[in-house]
Design a protein around this motif. Sequence first.
Motif, PDB file in Angstrom:
ATOM      1  N   ASN A   1      13.082  18.518 -21.813  1.00 37.38           N
ATOM      2  CA  ASN A   1      11.650  18.230 -21.930  1.00 37.38           C
ATOM      3  C   ASN A   1      11.265  17.983 -23.379  1.00 37.38           C
ATOM      4  O   ASN A   1      11.695  18.712 -24.283  1.00 37.38           O
ATOM      5  N   PHE A   2      10.459  16.962 -23.601  1.00 35.85           N
ATOM      6  CA  PHE A   2      10.018  16.575 -24.940  1.00 35.85           C
ATOM      7  C   PHE A   2       9.188  17.707 -25.546  1.00 35.85           C
ATOM      8  O   PHE A   2       8.209  18.155 -24.961  1.00 35.85           O
ATOM      9  N   SER A   3       9.602  18.166 -26.723  1.00 34.49           N
ATOM     10  CA  SER A   3       8.861  19.177 -27.476  1.00 34.49           C
ATOM     11  C   SER A   3       9.307  19.133 -28.929  1.00 34.49           C
ATOM     12  O   SER A   3      10.369  18.586 -29.249  1.00 34.49           O
ATOM     13  N   ARG A   4       8.516  19.724 -29.806  1.00 30.38           N
ATOM     14  CA  ARG A   4       8.915  19.823 -31.223  1.00 30.38           C
ATOM     15  C   ARG A   4      10.223  20.594 -31.356  1.00 30.38           C
ATOM     16  O   ARG A   4      11.092  20.214 -32.139  1.00 30.38           O
ATOM     17  N   ASP A   5      10.343  21.696 -30.587  1.00 26.95           N
ATOM     18  CA  ASP A   5      11.571  22.494 -30.656  1.00 26.95           C
ATOM     19  C   ASP A   5      12.783  21.679 -30.221  1.00 26.95           C
ATOM     20  O   ASP A   5      13.850  21.782 -30.833  1.00 26.95           O
ATOM     21  N   ARG A   6      12.626  20.871 -29.182  1.00 25.76           N
ATOM     22  CA  ARG A   6      13.754  20.053 -28.708  1.00 25.76           C
ATOM     23  C   ARG A   6      14.146  19.027 -29.782  1.00 25.76           C
ATOM     24  O   ARG A   6      15.343  18.817 -30.023  1.00 25.76           O
ATOM     25  N   ILE A   7      13.163  18.421 -30.430  1.00 24.33           N
ATOM     26  CA  ILE A   7      13.466  17.449 -31.487  1.00 24.33           C
ATOM     27  C   ILE A   7      14.236  18.132 -32.616  1.00 24.33           C
ATOM     28  O   ILE A   7      15.263  17.627 -33.075  1.00 24.33           O
ATOM     29  N   GLU A   8      13.746  19.273 -33.054  1.00 20.36           N
ATOM     30  CA  GLU A   8      14.410  19.994 -34.152  1.00 20.36           C
ATOM     31  C   GLU A   8      15.827  20.411 -33.769  1.00 20.36           C
ATOM     32  O   GLU A   8      16.741  20.334 -34.582  1.00 20.36           O
ATOM     33  N   GLU A   9      16.010  20.813 -32.518  1.00 22.26           N
ATOM     34  CA  GLU A   9      17.347  21.162 -32.021  1.00 22.26           C
ATOM     35  C   GLU A   9      18.283  19.949 -32.122  1.00 22.26           C
ATOM     36  O   GLU A   9      19.438  20.068 -32.533  1.00 22.26           O
ATOM     37  N   LEU A  10      17.776  18.778 -31.773  1.00 28.21           N
ATOM     38  CA  LEU A  10      18.597  17.568 -31.802  1.00 28.21           C
ATOM     39  C   LEU A  10      18.937  17.138 -33.225  1.00 28.21           C
ATOM     40  O   LEU A  10      20.026  16.601 -33.462  1.00 28.21           O
TER      41      LEU A  10
END
Length: 168
Positions: A155-164
Motif C-alpha cells: 500500500n502506498f505510504s510515506r513509510d513504504r516509500i522510505e522502505e524502498l
Amino acid sequence: MSKISSWHVGVAAEAFAAGMFARCGYDVSVQYGANQPEYDLMIAKGEKILKISVKGSQDGGWGLTQNYKKGLDYHQAVDKWFEKHKSKTIFCFVQFKNTALNELPRLYLATPHEVAETLKKSAGGRGDTILAEEHKWGITAYAAGTVDKIPESWNFSRDRIEELFVTA
C-alpha cells in the motif's frame, strides 16, 4: 467509473502517481516523450533517488508477462520479465476499478523482485501473467478456491516509500 482508453488510463495513472509522490514531499521528475524505457518518473529526496514505472488499470489487474509467455511456462515468463528490470526501479500500480470520479485510485508500490514472487505464487503456485489486485479463482479454474491479492505491505505510504529507498 466508465471505461476509458488504455492511453487515458496510463496518462491518469502517471499523473496521480506524480501527484502522490509530490504530496509526500518528494521531488518528482517526469520523463519526456512517449514509451520511455524502464521508468516513467524519478523521485528524489536529498541524495536518494528512485526510478518509478507506473502501471495503470481499470479492470482490477495489470498484465505484465504475457509478452514473454510464448513457449514458456508462467514461472519462466516471469523470470524473463524480471531480467528486463533494474533493482532500483520501483513499480507504482494504480487501480481505478470501482473508484468514483471524486475518489483517489488505489496505489501500490513494489520492487521487481516482489512482483515476480507474487506472480509466481498466483493461481495456486502455477503462476500467472496478470498481477491481480484481488482475484478469487472459480470452481473450474486451475487454482479453484484460492485468492490472489496484492500484499498489504505494498500500500502506498510515506513509510513504504522510505522502505524502498533502503531496500531497492
